[in-house]
Write a protein that holds these residues in place. Structure first.
Motif, PDB file in Angstrom:
ATOM      1  N   PRO A 198      11.328  26.332 -53.515  1.00 30.01           N
ATOM      2  CA  PRO A 198      12.749  26.665 -53.450  1.00 30.01           C
ATOM      3  C   PRO A 198      13.489  26.029 -52.275  1.00 30.01           C
ATOM      4  O   PRO A 198      14.618  26.431 -51.976  1.00 30.01           O
ATOM      5  CB  PRO A 198      12.716  28.185 -53.285  1.00 30.01           C
ATOM      6  CG  PRO A 198      11.502  28.417 -52.432  1.00 30.01           C
ATOM      7  CD  PRO A 198      10.492  27.400 -52.896  1.00 30.01           C
ATOM      8  N   SER A 199      12.883  25.056 -51.611  1.00 33.20           N
ATOM      9  CA  SER A 199      13.510  24.473 -50.421  1.00 33.20           C
ATOM     10  C   SER A 199      14.706  23.607 -50.789  1.00 33.20           C
ATOM     11  O   SER A 199      14.757  22.994 -51.853  1.00 33.20           O
ATOM     12  CB  SER A 199      12.493  23.623 -49.655  1.00 33.20           C
ATOM     13  OG  SER A 199      11.455  24.422 -49.146  1.00 33.20           O
ATOM     14  N   GLU A 529      24.275  36.413 -59.927  1.00 31.03           N
ATOM     15  CA  GLU A 529      23.252  36.396 -60.975  1.00 31.03           C
ATOM     16  C   GLU A 529      23.526  35.299 -61.991  1.00 31.03           C
ATOM     17  O   GLU A 529      22.614  34.568 -62.407  1.00 31.03           O
ATOM     18  CB  GLU A 529      23.206  37.745 -61.683  1.00 31.03           C
ATOM     19  CG  GLU A 529      22.539  38.849 -60.896  1.00 31.03           C
ATOM     20  CD  GLU A 529      22.343  40.080 -61.756  1.00 31.03           C
ATOM     21  OE1 GLU A 529      21.229  40.266 -62.274  1.00 31.03           O
ATOM     22  OE2 GLU A 529      23.307  40.848 -61.921  1.00 31.03           O
ATOM     23  N   VAL A 530      24.776  35.168 -62.391  1.00 32.08           N
ATOM     24  CA  VAL A 530      25.136  34.138 -63.353  1.00 32.08           C
ATOM     25  C   VAL A 530      24.909  32.762 -62.749  1.00 32.08           C
ATOM     26  O   VAL A 530      24.408  31.846 -63.411  1.00 32.08           O
ATOM     27  CB  VAL A 530      26.602  34.312 -63.799  1.00 32.08           C
ATOM     28  CG1 VAL A 530      27.041  33.131 -64.665  1.00 32.08           C
ATOM     29  CG2 VAL A 530      26.769  35.614 -64.561  1.00 32.08           C
ATOM     30  N   GLU A 539      20.513  22.917 -56.946  1.00 29.99           N
ATOM     31  CA  GLU A 539      20.816  24.199 -56.305  1.00 29.99           C
ATOM     32  C   GLU A 539      20.225  25.398 -57.043  1.00 29.99           C
ATOM     33  O   GLU A 539      20.549  26.537 -56.705  1.00 29.99           O
ATOM     34  CB  GLU A 539      22.333  24.376 -56.194  1.00 29.99           C
ATOM     35  CG  GLU A 539      22.998  23.415 -55.239  1.00 29.99           C
ATOM     36  CD  GLU A 539      24.479  23.692 -55.071  1.00 29.99           C
ATOM     37  OE1 GLU A 539      24.823  24.509 -54.194  1.00 29.99           O
ATOM     38  OE2 GLU A 539      25.289  23.104 -55.802  1.00 29.99           O
ATOM     39  N   SER A 540      19.365  25.150 -58.004  1.00 21.73           N
ATOM     40  CA  SER A 540      18.901  26.256 -58.845  1.00 21.73           C
ATOM     41  C   SER A 540      18.062  27.281 -58.096  1.00 21.73           C
ATOM     42  O   SER A 540      17.921  28.412 -58.545  1.00 21.73           O
ATOM     43  CB  SER A 540      18.118  25.711 -60.051  1.00 21.73           C
ATOM     44  OG  SER A 540      16.965  25.008 -59.629  1.00 21.73           O
ATOM     45  N   ARG A 541      17.496  26.890 -56.935  1.00 26.23           N
ATOM     46  CA  ARG A 541      16.734  27.858 -56.132  1.00 26.23           C
ATOM     47  C   ARG A 541      17.332  28.034 -54.731  1.00 26.23           C
ATOM     48  O   ARG A 541      16.690  28.634 -53.856  1.00 26.23           O
ATOM     49  CB  ARG A 541      15.274  27.394 -56.024  1.00 26.23           C
ATOM     50  CG  ARG A 541      14.552  27.245 -57.356  1.00 26.23           C
ATOM     51  CD  ARG A 541      14.237  28.572 -58.004  1.00 26.23           C
ATOM     52  NE  ARG A 541      13.405  29.404 -57.189  1.00 26.23           N
ATOM     53  CZ  ARG A 541      12.069  29.310 -57.113  1.00 26.23           C
ATOM     54  NH1 ARG A 541      11.432  28.374 -57.796  1.00 26.23           N
ATOM     55  NH2 ARG A 541      11.383  30.131 -56.353  1.00 26.23           N
ATOM     56  N   TYR A 542      18.525  27.517 -54.536  1.00 28.23           N
ATOM     57  CA  TYR A 542      19.205  27.613 -53.235  1.00 28.23           C
ATOM     58  C   TYR A 542      19.339  29.070 -52.789  1.00 28.23           C
ATOM     59  O   TYR A 542      19.156  29.411 -51.617  1.00 28.23           O
ATOM     60  CB  TYR A 542      20.578  26.958 -53.381  1.00 28.23           C
ATOM     61  CG  TYR A 542      21.359  26.697 -52.121  1.00 28.23           C
ATOM     62  CD1 TYR A 542      20.795  26.749 -50.849  1.00 28.23           C
ATOM     63  CD2 TYR A 542      22.713  26.358 -52.197  1.00 28.23           C
ATOM     64  CE1 TYR A 542      21.536  26.476 -49.712  1.00 28.23           C
ATOM     65  CE2 TYR A 542      23.465  26.079 -51.071  1.00 28.23           C
ATOM     66  CZ  TYR A 542      22.875  26.149 -49.830  1.00 28.23           C
ATOM     67  OH  TYR A 542      23.618  25.881 -48.709  1.00 28.23           O
ATOM     68  N   LEU A 543      19.637  29.940 -53.756  1.00 27.81           N
ATOM     69  CA  LEU A 543      19.885  31.342 -53.411  1.00 27.81           C
ATOM     70  C   LEU A 543      18.622  32.085 -52.985  1.00 27.81           C
ATOM     71  O   LEU A 543      18.712  33.174 -52.424  1.00 27.81           O
ATOM     72  CB  LEU A 543      20.547  32.060 -54.590  1.00 27.81           C
ATOM     73  CG  LEU A 543      21.902  31.513 -55.047  1.00 27.81           C
ATOM     74  CD1 LEU A 543      22.525  32.436 -56.078  1.00 27.81           C
ATOM     75  CD2 LEU A 543      22.845  31.313 -53.873  1.00 27.81           C
ATOM     76  N   ASP A 544      17.442  31.510 -53.258  1.00 28.77           N
ATOM     77  CA  ASP A 544      16.203  32.157 -52.802  1.00 28.77           C
ATOM     78  C   ASP A 544      16.232  32.381 -51.297  1.00 28.77           C
ATOM     79  O   ASP A 544      15.750  33.407 -50.805  1.00 28.77           O
ATOM     80  CB  ASP A 544      14.991  31.302 -53.162  1.00 28.77           C
ATOM     81  CG  ASP A 544      14.621  31.394 -54.626  1.00 28.77           C
ATOM     82  OD1 ASP A 544      15.517  31.669 -55.447  1.00 28.77           O
ATOM     83  OD2 ASP A 544      13.446  31.172 -54.962  1.00 28.77           O
ATOM     84  N   GLU A 549      14.693  36.073 -53.611  1.00 25.21           N
ATOM     85  CA  GLU A 549      14.163  35.605 -54.889  1.00 25.21           C
ATOM     86  C   GLU A 549      14.725  36.445 -56.035  1.00 25.21           C
ATOM     87  O   GLU A 549      14.888  37.661 -55.912  1.00 25.21           O
ATOM     88  CB  GLU A 549      12.641  35.668 -54.888  1.00 25.21           C
ATOM     89  CG  GLU A 549      11.986  34.656 -53.952  1.00 25.21           C
ATOM     90  CD  GLU A 549      10.490  34.587 -54.132  1.00 25.21           C
ATOM     91  OE1 GLU A 549       9.998  35.053 -55.180  1.00 25.21           O
ATOM     92  OE2 GLU A 549       9.811  34.064 -53.229  1.00 25.21           O
ATOM     93  N   TYR A 550      15.010  35.746 -57.123  1.00 24.63           N
ATOM     94  CA  TYR A 550      15.538  36.425 -58.303  1.00 24.63           C
ATOM     95  C   TYR A 550      14.494  36.319 -59.425  1.00 24.63           C
ATOM     96  O   TYR A 550      13.884  35.261 -59.579  1.00 24.63           O
ATOM     97  CB  TYR A 550      16.852  35.761 -58.741  1.00 24.63           C
ATOM     98  CG  TYR A 550      17.555  36.480 -59.860  1.00 24.63           C
ATOM     99  CD1 TYR A 550      18.378  37.559 -59.579  1.00 24.63           C
ATOM    100  CD2 TYR A 550      17.367  36.104 -61.192  1.00 24.63           C
ATOM    101  CE1 TYR A 550      19.016  38.240 -60.608  1.00 24.63           C
ATOM    102  CE2 TYR A 550      17.992  36.779 -62.222  1.00 24.63           C
ATOM    103  CZ  TYR A 550      18.819  37.849 -61.924  1.00 24.63           C
ATOM    104  OH  TYR A 550      19.440  38.536 -62.932  1.00 24.63           O
TER     105      TYR A 550
END
Length: 663
Positions: A198-199, A529-530, A539-544, A549-550
């Motif tokens: 997720p980096s 969430e969306v 950016e698909s794992r930027y929010l981790d 983590e989602y």
């Protein structure tokens, strides 16, 4: 000079939306090829396309791309490094089909890469030549026709012929992302920066060197807790690179078979966050000296490492440096701007003295010094995610117009600006988009909240797990500190931001204790969430890192999402969105507008057809600025100069007695 007294916000100004975009260009990367200098220009008046310009030694400037072609890559969606040049031949990626083209001097573009096999196709970027110029290595981002979205996108390094169409050969793959492929002087070694989910590239990257003769890899630097970028081979076969292993992005050298040594150690950031490919923050001189740019205390600047290892800041006016490129053994070419001048292209020569030659001057805006608001770096108290005290930073722009002042006893409205990213920073360079506000009597503060770059890795990591908390706290703290200092009107505080800044805007308004009376959301995020489910691969794992983590931290995502707290909204909002935005899809804006409509909160909304993430077309940039000004005028009660002909923006649910006003 005669001084006219008028309410803040209603001062007449020559800095209109028309002047913001008129003859405006966005200067990007720069290249030097023999005696010629090349640079890119983003041109709003041409639909936002990127043109490549060549400057000959006699000063002649030539546009190289034919009508309809646009040197812009969609790798990572944010692009960068979409073109390069060798021996007078230009190589570029065209936006329309993302193919790589070759353009000889006085020739026509010839495609080097195959036609896209799928509607989304292959995308190319960040190319480099082998020592003889026979082949090119570049990033290829391969998108499937259909599948599991970001999961199926493949990023790899490929090699292809430089002089004819060919089928690209994969040289490096297997990691989620790759950047900066660079071949050694003998062509046998390939340096690559790579990282995995997720980096993000400012979190953890690895610098690898692959021996193309044996296929073996050497890990040079990087890993957990270290961000490496901008590898560059020296003629002696050693490899320079930037790393933040010491807390700041500084310069290091690796020698094959040897070790790593630090080359430039400063308490400042030489590196920048790699939102776009192709950053160029340092260049080598022939005597062993190194010219580099570095961020310190909110300002960028140039410095020189001498051959003896000593470092000195250069006494030059530049406050933002976009690119540093070697021109010859004693000079570099830079794209740089100052607090009182937009970016231009300059050659800096180091002999007995330092001289600066202007190659591409910034626009002559005809402004007097008294009409320009110069940013003042400020630091102020705030808190971290636990509530512990800490210091935050910003750039403050007071109102400035030589012939006007506000009435006695009146303080100016304040516009809190929030940069995107969120891993980015405010730019202390003349921007008419900022002066558009200050020249009317509206103060601006551009906040470098915790998580911003330019202040070291520790400051950057303040946003880990704290997006929607630390950034919001710092924006509120900046506004209250300026109000408590008597510099702005505490009852007329507004907040605005785009993308990540749009999220912070919404999060700051979705509080019962918000100090803001109005807000402007430019393509911001309403539902985290969306976003986690729908955004692109980069950016698909930027929010981790920013949230958690989602879906294991789903409760935190919901708690931090403004859409779930519309019951706390009290302040009017204007929402601006591009219809083709792949980074923050339009439904993010629509859901917040629908929720505010249902709650009868004053709201205005504009959807710009054909625009993506950020507005590039001149007519849309103008409409966005003028509509936002009209919105604030209606909310804060100041009149707009009738001569500008600004069309009032409709605001739904606005109480009676408030509405469009012109003077």
């Amino acid at each position: 000079m005669t001084i006219t007294v008028l309410p803040f916000g209603s001062w007449p100004t020559s800095i209109t939306s028309e002047s913001v975009v008129g003859d405006a260009v966005r200067l990007g990367e720069v290249r030097v090829d023999g005696p010629d200098v090349y640079w890119s220009e983003g041109r709003p008046a041409e639909g936002g396309r990127t043109q490549i310009v060549r400057r000959s030694p006699d000063g002649t400037r030539t546009d190289l791309l034919p009508e309809g072609m646009n040197a812009r890559t969609a790798v990572h969606e944010y692009g960068g490094a979409a073109w390069w040049v060798r021996e007078g031949v230009l190589y570029f990626v065209d936006w329309a089909d993302q193919r790589l083209y070759r353009l000889e001097r006085d020739g026509v573009p010839v495609a080097l890469t195959p036609e896209p096999a799928t509607p989304r196709g292959d995308r190319y970027a960040d190319g480099a030549f082998d020592p003889g110029g026979a082949t090119v290595v570049a990033i290829r981002e391969r998108h499937p026709a259909a599948g599991r979205g970001a999961i199926d996108v493949r990023n790899e390094i490929v090699r292809l012929a430089a002089d004819r169409p060919s089928e690209p050969e994969v040289l490096f793959s297997g990691t989620d992302f790759v950047a900066a492929p660079r071949l050694s002087p003998d062509g046998g070694l390939l340096a690559v920066v790579a990282w995995d989910h997720p980096s993000m590239p400012w979190d953890d990257t690895v610098l690898r060197v692959r021996d193309l003769r044996t296929g073996t890899d050497t890990v040079v630097a990087g890993g957990p807790g270290e961000s490496v970028q901008e590898p560059r081979w020296r003629p002696d076969g050693s490899l320079l690179f930037l790393s933040d292993r010491g807390g700041w992005w500084n310069l290091y050298r690796w020698t094959p078979g040897g070790g790593i040594a630090i080359v430039i150690a400063v308490d400042a950031e030489i590196g920048v966050p790699a939102w776009q490919l192709g950053s160029a923050r340092y260049a080598l001189l022939g005597d062993g000296g190194i010219v580099f740019a570095r961020w310190r205390d909110g300002y960028d600047g140039l410095a020189l490492r001498r051959p003896d290892g000593s470092v000195a800041d250069l006494d030059l006016p530049f406050s933002t440096i976009t690119a540093v490129e070697r021109a010859d053994e004693s000079s570099v070419v830079v794209v740089a701007g100052t607090p009182t001048a937009e970016p231009g292209v300059y050659r800096i020569t180091f002999t007995d003295s330092t001289t600066v030659e202007t190659l591409r001057a910034p626009r002559d805006l005809g402004l007097e010094a008294t009409d320009v608001s110069v940013p003042e770096p400020i630091s102020f108290p705030s808190t971290d995610r636990t509530g512990a005290p800490r210091t935050a930073h910003a750039l403050f722009y007071p109102p400035a117009a030589g012939g006007y002042r506000g009435p006695d006893g009146e303080l100016p409205p304040l516009l809190v600006m929030i940069h995107g990213g969120p891993t980015s920073h405010a730019l202390p360079v003349l921007s008419l988009s900022t002066q558009y506000w200050t020249s009317r009597g509206i103060a601006v503060v551009d906040v470098n909240y915790g998580g911003s770059t330019g202040y070291g890795r520790a400051y950057r990591e303040l946003l880990h797990g704290a997006w929607g908390v630390v950034d919001v706290a710092d924006c509120i703290a900046a506004a209250r500190w300026l109000a408590d200092s008597g510099r702005v009107d505490p009852h007329r505080l507004a907040i605005r931001g785009g993308s990540a800044g749009g999220y912070t805007t919404l999060a700051a308004l979705a509080r019962t204790d918000t100090p803001f009376s109005a807000g402007a959301d430019h393509y911001g995020i309403a539902d985290l969430e969306v976003l986690a489910a729908e955004t692109h691969k980069f950016e698909s794992r930027y929010l981790d890192r920013l949230i958690g983590e989602y879906p294991s931290e789903r409760d935190r995502y919901r708690e931090r999402s403004p859409i779930h707290h519309v019951d706390r909204f009290r302040s009017p909002l204007i929402v601006l969105q591009g219809s083709e935005d792949a980074v923050v899809p339009p439904n993010q804006s629509q859901m917040i507008v629908d929720a505010l409509r249902e709650r009868r909160i004053p709201v205005a909304t504009l959807l710009f057809e054909g625009e993506q993430h950020g507005f590039r077309r001149a007519e849309n940039i103008r409409r966005a600025l003028d509509s936002e000004l009209s919105f604030y005028g209606q909310i804060f009660g100041f009149e707009l100069p009738r001569a500008e002909g600004i069309e009032p923006v409709p605001i739904e649910n606005l109480p009676n007695g408030r509405g469009p006003q012109h003077r």
